[in-house]
Structure formats: structure tokens, C-alpha cells
Design a protein around this motif. Structure first.
Motif, PDB file in Angstrom:
ATOM      1  N   UNK A   1       8.157   3.869  -0.438  1.00  0.00           N
ATOM      2  CA  UNK A   1       9.102   3.182   0.441  1.00  0.00           C
ATOM      3  C   UNK A   1       9.075   3.822   1.818  1.00  0.00           C
ATOM      4  N   UNK A   2       8.197   3.322   2.668  1.00  0.00           N
ATOM      5  CA  UNK A   2       8.099   3.864   4.030  1.00  0.00           C
ATOM      6  C   UNK A   2       7.776   2.724   4.984  1.00  0.00           C
ATOM      7  N   UNK A   3       8.416   2.744   6.124  1.00  0.00           N
ATOM      8  CA  UNK A   3       8.165   1.734   7.150  1.00  0.00           C
ATOM      9  C   UNK A   3       6.888   2.082   7.906  1.00  0.00           C
ATOM     10  N   UNK A   4       6.221   1.091   8.402  1.00  0.00           N
ATOM     11  CA  UNK A   4       4.952   1.279   9.097  1.00  0.00           C
ATOM     12  C   UNK A   4       5.078   2.180  10.324  1.00  0.00           C
ATOM     13  N   UNK A   5       6.160   2.032  11.104  1.00  0.00           N
ATOM     14  CA  UNK A   5       6.308   2.876  12.302  1.00  0.00           C
ATOM     15  C   UNK A   5       6.507   4.348  11.936  1.00  0.00           C
ATOM     16  N   UNK A   6       7.199   4.631  10.815  1.00  0.00           N
ATOM     17  CA  UNK A   6       7.348   6.016  10.377  1.00  0.00           C
ATOM     18  C   UNK A   6       6.015   6.574   9.883  1.00  0.00           C
ATOM     19  N   UNK A   7       5.267   5.760   9.154  1.00  0.00           N
ATOM     20  CA  UNK A   7       3.951   6.177   8.685  1.00  0.00           C
ATOM     21  C   UNK A   7       3.046   6.510   9.874  1.00  0.00           C
ATOM     22  N   UNK A   8       3.080   5.671  10.898  1.00  0.00           N
ATOM     23  CA  UNK A   8       2.283   5.909  12.107  1.00  0.00           C
ATOM     24  C   UNK A   8       2.690   7.220  12.783  1.00  0.00           C
ATOM     25  N   UNK A   9       3.989   7.477  12.888  1.00  0.00           N
ATOM     26  CA  UNK A   9       4.465   8.707  13.527  1.00  0.00           C
ATOM     27  C   UNK A   9       4.037   9.942  12.731  1.00  0.00           C
ATOM     28  N   UNK A  10       4.130   9.866  11.418  1.00  0.00           N
ATOM     29  CA  UNK A  10       3.731  11.004  10.587  1.00  0.00           C
ATOM     30  C   UNK A  10       2.219  11.231  10.649  1.00  0.00           C
ATOM     31  N   UNK A  11       1.450  10.151  10.656  1.00  0.00           N
ATOM     32  CA  UNK A  11      -0.011  10.274  10.754  1.00  0.00           C
ATOM     33  C   UNK A  11      -0.404  10.854  12.120  1.00  0.00           C
ATOM     34  N   UNK A  12       0.271  10.447  13.184  1.00  0.00           N
ATOM     35  CA  UNK A  12      -0.003  10.988  14.525  1.00  0.00           C
ATOM     36  C   UNK A  12       0.293  12.479  14.584  1.00  0.00           C
TER      37      UNK A  12
END
Length: 193
Positions: A53-64
Motif C-alpha cells: 500500500x504505497x502511493x506512486x509519488x511516495x514511491x518516487x520520492x523514496x526511490x530518488x
């Protein structure tokens, strides 16, 4: 990124355990539903572990954030019985300091960047001496000789090899120890573990 949601737990645990310790810190694992499993994966060195359960914008921030982390220089490198400490600018053989001068440390650190690969004299002059041309000097050979002598003193003779074309390479010992690869900006608590 590894998505554990589409693998059974045996498959993804095998996959994750196969990753070398120095690479785990840059891996983002998603789809791990159990908090205790996420905590375990963080404890063994993975960069981040998330539930499904993770939103795409949070996933992007964590990957960055992990991408930026991956570009940090490690605090320490361990190659068999040899440990290089960037902050102290010192090398240790089985914990025994080599008492390197700054050029000797820069040479061995640069060779560790290309472990088991030959680094040419020209590249060493450019990367260590910061010169854009190769002067008529034996400075690399002199520093390398001193470095080898110090390595031999702590029982690490032969870890630096000279190639036929005049380059050098740092060899991985036959029995390797997992790399210690901690970023320079890690907290004191992280460095003590």
C-alpha cells in the motif's frame, strides 16, 4: 527495485539474500506486507522496504532518495583482510594501520574503485595527482613501491599487481569478506553498528 508482492516468500528471500551487502543499501523492496519482515530486511541492510500500500509519488520520492544515497562515497571499504577508511584516510591490514601518506592512500583507494581491473599509469596520474598530462617521472612507481612495502608489513604482500603495460591492479583475496560500505553522511549511531 524488487517487488516482493509477485513472488512467494521463499523466492524473494532467496533473491534478497543473494545480493552482496554493499549492494543492498541501494535496493528498494516493495510488497512486503508484514512489519516484522520489513524490519528484518532493513536490519540486514536494504535501503528501504515498503508494504504493497504505497502511493506512486511516495514511491518516487523514496526511490530518488536511494538514488542519491547510492552516489555517496562509502566511509569504509573492506577487501579481504584490507580495510580502507576514507574519513581517516588510512588503510588497515587485519586492524593494523599501514600509516599511509595521502598519495599512498589515494592510490589504493583509486585501485579499489576498479578492484581486479588494471588502472593505467596515466589514469592514476590524472585521478591521484590531478594532472592532465603524464610527466617524465617515476613518482607512481615510487609511491606504489612504498605502498606495497607497507602492505607486506601487515601480511598483504602481492595484493597489488603490476601489468605488462605499466598499470596496476588491486586484487581481491581468494577469501573475501563482505564490503563495509557506509556513506560519509551516516549518523554516528549507524557507524557504530
Amino acid at each position: 527495485m524488487i517487488d516482493a508482492l509477485h513472488l512467494d516468500s521463499g523466492q524473494w528471500l532467496t533473491l534478497l539474500n543473494a545480493l552482496p551487502q554493499d549492494q543492498r543499501r541501494t535496493v528498494l523492496v516493495t510488497g512486503v506486507s508484514e512489519a516484522c519482515e520489513r524490519a528484518s530486511l532493513l536490519h540486514v541492510g536494504f535501503g528501504d522496504v515498503l508494504s504493497e500500500a504505497i502511493e506512486l509519488n511516495e514511491l518516487d520520492a523514496r526511490a530518488s532518495r536511494l538514488s542519491q544515497f547510492a552516489q555517496c562515497l562509502p566511509r569504509r571499504r573492506r577487501i579481504g583482510r584490507l580495510t580502507l577508511d576514507l574519513l581517516a584516510r588510512e588503510a588497515f591490514g587485519d586492524g593494523e594501520p599501514l600509516n599511509l601518506n595521502p598519495r599512498e592512500f589515494a592510490l589504493i583507494w583509486r585501485l579499489a574503485d576498479s578492484l581486479n581491473d588494471t588502472v593505467s599509469k596515466e589514469t592514476l596520474i590524472y585521478d591521484v595527482w590531478r594532472m592532465g598530462f603524464v610527466p617524465e617521472t617515476n613518482s607512481v612507481a615510487v609511491h606504489m613501491s612504498r605502498l606495497r612495502r607497507k602492505l607486506a608489513f601487515v601480511g598483504l604482500a602481492g595484493v597489488i599487481e603490476t601489468s605488462a603495460n605499466g598499470g596496476y591492479r588491486l586484487l581481491t583475496p581468494s577469501v573475501d569478506v563482505p564490503a563495509i560500505d557506509r556513506p560519509l553522511h551516516a549518523s554516528a549511531e549507524t557507524l557504530s553498528h
